[in-house]
Design a protein around this motif. Sequence first.
Motif: not given
Length: 347
Positions: A46-73
Amino acid sequence: MGFAQWQAMTRDAQETARAMLSIKDREVGGWRGLLAVPPGSALDGVIQAFYHGTDIPLELPFFALLHFASGMLLERRTRIVGNATNCYADLWTVVLAPSGAGKTFAHNILANASPVKSTFPEVNSGARFIEAFKQHNFGLWFQDEIAQKLKQIETPNSPLADIKEYMLRAYGYDKIERSTKKETINIETPCIGVLGLNTPDSFLRSLSPDSLMYGFAQRFAVLWAERDPKRPMRDFPLYNAQALGDAARKAFDQLRAPPIPEAYKVGDDAETAFREAFGLLCDGAALPESFFRRILFRAFKYAALYHFILGKVSDTLDAEDIGWGARASTLHLNDMRRILAETKAGE
């Protein structure tokens, strides 16, 4: 376990903690968060995709993924159990990023791909909140412009003032109860994961120093995401939402593969690694002890998430998991120092 085996395990744990905390940033533009991204993992994709495809600060997808992974647990009510901890993988996180940085866009890419959703609704009173909590217990809550919500919760006699007590109890998984003329609502083990987004200026302006230092807002781990000068906006006139969505879906497909146990046990070597990391990070932390302890104990929750993200089938957390969790925690330690300094400067 024999004494010699325990000694070897302890040395391994200490070496792991030291190594994980000292590894230099991997080279994908030198983003600081890469020290907490396991190469080849679902998070890395996910981080690689956002790094190469956007100028979005990478903390945003990083913690969004952790948020939803925590939801799975959380959906499985998986506990994290050890001599020093007995908790769930609920994360209360606020990510600060400039206006126009793609906060909602990044969240939505991950949200649309995730098998679990942030379904906690907007509420306008304490009564409505506890009804929603009962319905969405062990779920996820996403809140854009969270500073305004926290300010209302912290304001005495506001329609949302009752929520403060409910959330403080939920932070420790203590029973919540509310009685009305019609019914009594009980939540025996309240637990929810929270992801909030905000601009830094609005966040600092909305919350008082007392709230950040001693109040309800102290329970949130805060990240300060900034634009990457190596990925200027002019280089990304369009985002390929399809490609980003594909990367997010691939990540969640990877996360679906390993079984999720009823509990993750904190192994002896993991506890030793935590003690070692605690000591290493405590030196020069320059934070009030309450902040430091709160943020570092979050490493156990992160350890469970990394164990899950790395696809491990064991139900025992190890020193490597703690090492990754401690490195994620350093992001909060660094940014909380900055936020407290900014808060004091504005007094």
